[in-house]
Design a protein around this motif. Structure first.
Motif, PDB file in Angstrom:
ATOM      1  N   GLY A  48      15.369 -44.017   6.744  1.00 28.38           N
ATOM      2  CA  GLY A  48      14.871 -45.230   7.377  1.00 28.38           C
ATOM      3  C   GLY A  48      14.046 -44.862   8.590  1.00 28.38           C
ATOM      4  N   VAL A  49      12.876 -45.480   8.741  1.00 29.45           N
ATOM      5  CA  VAL A  49      12.006 -45.228   9.894  1.00 29.45           C
ATOM      6  C   VAL A  49      11.970 -46.497  10.732  1.00 29.45           C
ATOM      7  CG1 VAL A  49       9.673 -44.682  10.664  1.00 29.45           C
ATOM      8  CG2 VAL A  49      10.597 -43.565   8.652  1.00 29.45           C
ATOM      9  N   THR A  50      12.254 -46.355  12.022  1.00 26.27           N
ATOM     10  CA  THR A  50      12.224 -47.473  12.948  1.00 26.27           C
ATOM     11  C   THR A  50      11.270 -47.137  14.081  1.00 26.27           C
ATOM     12  OG1 THR A  50      14.567 -47.839  12.486  1.00 26.27           O
ATOM     13  CG2 THR A  50      13.654 -48.963  14.397  1.00 26.27           C
ATOM     14  N   VAL A  51      10.298 -48.021  14.324  1.00 23.51           N
ATOM     15  CA  VAL A  51       9.365 -47.838  15.433  1.00 23.51           C
ATOM     16  C   VAL A  51      10.001 -48.465  16.665  1.00 23.51           C
ATOM     17  CG1 VAL A  51       7.069 -48.341  16.302  1.00 23.51           C
ATOM     18  CG2 VAL A  51       7.386 -47.814  13.894  1.00 23.51           C
ATOM     19  N   ASP A  52      10.201 -47.670  17.712  1.00 24.81           N
ATOM     20  CA  ASP A  52      10.879 -48.122  18.920  1.00 24.81           C
ATOM     21  C   ASP A  52       9.934 -48.612  20.001  1.00 24.81           C
ATOM     22  OD1 ASP A  52      13.281 -47.511  17.767  1.00 24.81           O
ATOM     23  OD2 ASP A  52      13.488 -45.584  18.757  1.00 24.81           O
ATOM     24  N   GLY A  53       8.677 -48.708  19.729  1.00 29.44           N
ATOM     25  CA  GLY A  53       7.697 -49.122  20.729  1.00 29.44           C
ATOM     26  C   GLY A  53       6.504 -48.192  20.692  1.00 29.44           C
ATOM     27  N   PHE A  54       5.708 -48.240  21.742  1.00 31.36           N
ATOM     28  CA  PHE A  54       4.529 -47.393  21.797  1.00 31.36           C
ATOM     29  C   PHE A  54       4.926 -45.923  21.851  1.00 31.36           C
ATOM     30  CE2 PHE A  54       2.726 -51.328  23.654  1.00 31.36           C
ATOM     31  CZ  PHE A  54       1.735 -51.524  22.715  1.00 31.36           C
ATOM     32  N   ASN A  55       4.334 -45.131  20.968  1.00 32.28           N
ATOM     33  CA  ASN A  55       4.467 -43.672  20.931  1.00 32.28           C
ATOM     34  C   ASN A  55       5.876 -43.188  20.582  1.00 32.28           C
ATOM     35  OD1 ASN A  55       1.967 -44.151  22.060  1.00 32.28           O
ATOM     36  ND2 ASN A  55       2.206 -42.770  23.758  1.00 32.28           N
ATOM     37  N   LYS A  56       6.774 -44.062  20.135  1.00 36.81           N
ATOM     38  CA  LYS A  56       8.139 -43.634  19.830  1.00 36.81           C
ATOM     39  C   LYS A  56       8.572 -44.183  18.480  1.00 36.81           C
ATOM     40  CE  LYS A  56       9.626 -43.496  24.600  1.00 36.81           C
ATOM     41  NZ  LYS A  56      10.562 -43.995  25.595  1.00 36.81           N
ATOM     42  N   PHE A  57       9.287 -43.347  17.730  1.00 37.57           N
ATOM     43  CA  PHE A  57       9.895 -43.801  16.483  1.00 37.57           C
ATOM     44  C   PHE A  57      11.148 -42.989  16.197  1.00 37.57           C
ATOM     45  CE2 PHE A  57       7.036 -40.444  15.213  1.00 37.57           C
ATOM     46  CZ  PHE A  57       7.681 -39.788  14.184  1.00 37.57           C
ATOM     47  N   LYS A  58      11.958 -43.507  15.281  1.00 38.28           N
ATOM     48  CA  LYS A  58      13.247 -42.909  14.949  1.00 38.28           C
ATOM     49  C   LYS A  58      13.354 -42.779  13.438  1.00 38.28           C
ATOM     50  CE  LYS A  58      16.459 -44.999  17.015  1.00 38.28           C
ATOM     51  NZ  LYS A  58      17.445 -45.982  17.458  1.00 38.28           N
TER      52      LYS A  58
END
Length: 125
Positions: A48-58
């Motif tokens: 699973g890919v989650t975008v945490d905001g600008f320039n960050k992802f998990k």
């Protein structure tokens, strides 16, 4: 004449150093185990890919994943590649630095030889 060549070489070294510093994307990676040790409670899909905001992802991996590879693309060109041989039941946080705001950044995650997730990352300078 020797002073001229010395000054010219120092100027060229400074220019090449600045050009290289502005060209490369800096990726920070932090790997952590999932919140629980139980294998039946983790991520249900393989990844699973989650975008945490600008320039960050998990990226969160399911417990069944044996091998994984993460590629970060800048306008279609791979600028970062990371392989993990035992990613099962882990979460990896990525942060991008020194990005080009005019470029499009995409993360592509391949697990066990199959591309499982492709997602665009919003960036700002």
């Amino acid at each position: 004449m020797r002073r001229f060549y010395f000054a010219l070489s120092m100027l060229l070294l400074a220019w090449f150093g600045c050009a290289n510093a502005f060209a490369d994307v800096v990726v920070t990676k932090e790997k952590q185990t999932a919140d629980t040790e139980r294998k039946d409670v983790g991520v249900v899909p393989p990844v699973g890919v989650t975008v945490d905001g600008f320039n960050k992802f998990k990226v969160a991996y399911g417990s069944s994943v044996k091998k994984a590879r993460v590629d970060i693309l800048e306008s279609g060109r791979v600028v970062y590649s990371d392989a993990d041989r035992q990613p099962g039941n882990t979460v990896v946080n990525y942060s991008l630095g020194n990005v080009n705001p005019a470029a499009t950044y995409v993360v592509r995650v391949e697990t066990d030889g199959v591309v499982r997730a492709v997602d665009e990352i919003p960036v700002n300078d």
